[in-house]
Write a protein that holds these residues in place. Structure first.
Motif, PDB file in Angstrom:
ATOM      1  N   GLU A  45       0.825  -1.206   0.000  1.00 31.97           N
ATOM      2  CA  GLU A  45       0.000   0.000   0.000  1.00 31.97           C
ATOM      3  C   GLU A  45       0.863   1.261   0.000  1.00 31.97           C
ATOM      4  OE1 GLU A  45      -0.352  -2.421   2.379  1.00 31.97           O
ATOM      5  OE2 GLU A  45      -2.072  -3.421   1.463  1.00 31.97           O
ATOM      6  N   GLU A  46       1.947   1.223   0.729  1.00 34.29           N
ATOM      7  CA  GLU A  46       2.840   2.389   0.794  1.00 34.29           C
ATOM      8  C   GLU A  46       3.549   2.594  -0.543  1.00 34.29           C
ATOM      9  OE1 GLU A  46       4.716   5.725   2.506  1.00 34.29           O
ATOM     10  OE2 GLU A  46       2.914   4.607   2.978  1.00 34.29           O
ATOM     11  N   ARG A  47       3.987   1.507  -1.179  1.00 41.13           N
ATOM     12  CA  ARG A  47       4.619   1.621  -2.501  1.00 41.13           C
ATOM     13  C   ARG A  47       3.642   2.197  -3.508  1.00 41.13           C
ATOM     14  NH1 ARG A  47       6.877  -4.187  -2.277  1.00 41.13           N
ATOM     15  NH2 ARG A  47       4.817  -4.500  -3.115  1.00 41.13           N
ATOM     16  N   GLU A  48       2.376   1.751  -3.462  1.00 35.48           N
ATOM     17  CA  GLU A  48       1.366   2.282  -4.375  1.00 35.48           C
ATOM     18  C   GLU A  48       1.115   3.762  -4.122  1.00 35.48           C
ATOM     19  OE1 GLU A  48      -2.065  -0.177  -3.953  1.00 35.48           O
ATOM     20  OE2 GLU A  48      -1.141  -1.866  -4.984  1.00 35.48           O
ATOM     21  N   ARG A  49       1.042   4.160  -2.861  1.00 39.08           N
ATOM     22  CA  ARG A  49       0.814   5.563  -2.519  1.00 39.08           C
ATOM     23  C   ARG A  49       1.958   6.432  -3.042  1.00 39.08           C
ATOM     24  NH1 ARG A  49       2.022   9.416   1.096  1.00 39.08           N
ATOM     25  NH2 ARG A  49       3.604   8.182   2.127  1.00 39.08           N
ATOM     26  N   LEU A  50       3.191   5.978  -2.839  1.00 38.57           N
ATOM     27  CA  LEU A  50       4.355   6.737  -3.319  1.00 38.57           C
ATOM     28  C   LEU A  50       4.378   6.795  -4.845  1.00 38.57           C
ATOM     29  CD1 LEU A  50       7.091   5.431  -0.856  1.00 38.57           C
ATOM     30  CD2 LEU A  50       5.995   7.677  -0.869  1.00 38.57           C
ATOM     31  N   ILE A  53       1.949   9.424  -6.020  1.00 39.79           N
ATOM     32  CA  ILE A  53       2.479  10.771  -5.794  1.00 39.79           C
ATOM     33  C   ILE A  53       3.501  11.118  -6.864  1.00 39.79           C
ATOM     34  CG2 ILE A  53       3.902  12.174  -4.237  1.00 39.79           C
ATOM     35  CD1 ILE A  53       2.502  10.674  -1.906  1.00 39.79           C
ATOM     36  N   GLU A  54       4.415  10.177  -7.162  1.00 40.24           N
ATOM     37  CA  GLU A  54       5.473  10.428  -8.149  1.00 40.24           C
ATOM     38  C   GLU A  54       4.909  10.611  -9.552  1.00 40.24           C
ATOM     39  OE1 GLU A  54       8.145   7.144  -7.859  1.00 40.24           O
ATOM     40  OE2 GLU A  54       8.861   7.728  -5.885  1.00 40.24           O
ATOM     41  N   ASN A  55       3.791   9.938  -9.855  1.00 37.46           N
ATOM     42  CA  ASN A  55       3.243   9.955 -11.206  1.00 37.46           C
ATOM     43  C   ASN A  55       1.955  10.756 -11.327  1.00 37.46           C
ATOM     44  OD1 ASN A  55       5.143   8.088 -12.634  1.00 37.46           O
ATOM     45  ND2 ASN A  55       4.528   6.790 -10.928  1.00 37.46           N
ATOM     46  N   ALA A  56       1.672  11.590 -10.352  1.00 38.63           N
ATOM     47  CA  ALA A  56       0.421  12.349 -10.338  1.00 38.63           C
ATOM     48  C   ALA A  56       0.277  13.227 -11.581  1.00 38.63           C
ATOM     49  CB  ALA A  56       0.331  13.201  -9.075  1.00 38.63           C
ATOM     50  N   ALA A  60      -2.766  12.825 -14.290  1.00 37.12           N
ATOM     51  CA  ALA A  60      -3.662  13.947 -14.565  1.00 37.12           C
ATOM     52  C   ALA A  60      -3.686  14.271 -16.055  1.00 37.12           C
ATOM     53  CB  ALA A  60      -3.234  15.172 -13.765  1.00 37.12           C
ATOM     54  N   ALA A  61      -2.538  14.233 -16.707  1.00 34.22           N
ATOM     55  CA  ALA A  61      -2.478  14.517 -18.136  1.00 34.22           C
ATOM     56  C   ALA A  61      -3.239  13.461 -18.932  1.00 34.22           C
ATOM     57  CB  ALA A  61      -1.024  14.577 -18.600  1.00 34.22           C
ATOM     58  N   GLN A  62      -3.112  12.205 -18.540  1.00 33.43           N
ATOM     59  CA  GLN A  62      -3.831  11.136 -19.237  1.00 33.43           C
ATOM     60  C   GLN A  62      -5.337  11.272 -19.041  1.00 33.43           C
ATOM     61  OE1 GLN A  62      -2.599   8.977 -21.353  1.00 33.43           O
ATOM     62  NE2 GLN A  62      -4.540   7.936 -21.685  1.00 33.43           N
TER      63      GLN A  62
END
Length: 79
Positions: A45-50, A53-56, A60-62
């Motif tokens: 879950e923490e890896r997914e959350r990070l 965040i890194e790919n936000a 958003a662009a997609q």
């Protein structure tokens, strides 16, 4: 002939065997299945959350593209 394989450093040569045995003796060789990255030790879950965040910005662009143009190949969907 052994001298030639030492000079080349090809796998299976005397040089490769000596290097491998030195690593085993030093005890610094790690098993291949041992986790070495800090990211791999985090809960999923923490890896997914990070990752989110890194790919936000890309996410958003997609989403903006899909909102403007629709889903790619939507006319070919059969469901």
């Amino acid at each position: 002939m052994k001298d030639e394989s030492r000079a080349t450093g090809k796998p299976g040569s005397a040089a490769g065997v000596n290097t491998h045995s030195k690593l085993e003796e030093s005890g610094k060789a790690q098993p291949l299945d041992q986790k070495t990255s800090d990211d791999e030790t985090l809960p999923r879950e923490e890896r997914e959350r990070l990752w989110r965040i890194e790919n936000a910005e890309a996410i958003a662009a997609q989403n903006e593209y899909v909102a403007k143009h629709g889903l790619p190949f939507a006319k070919y969907r059969q469901f």
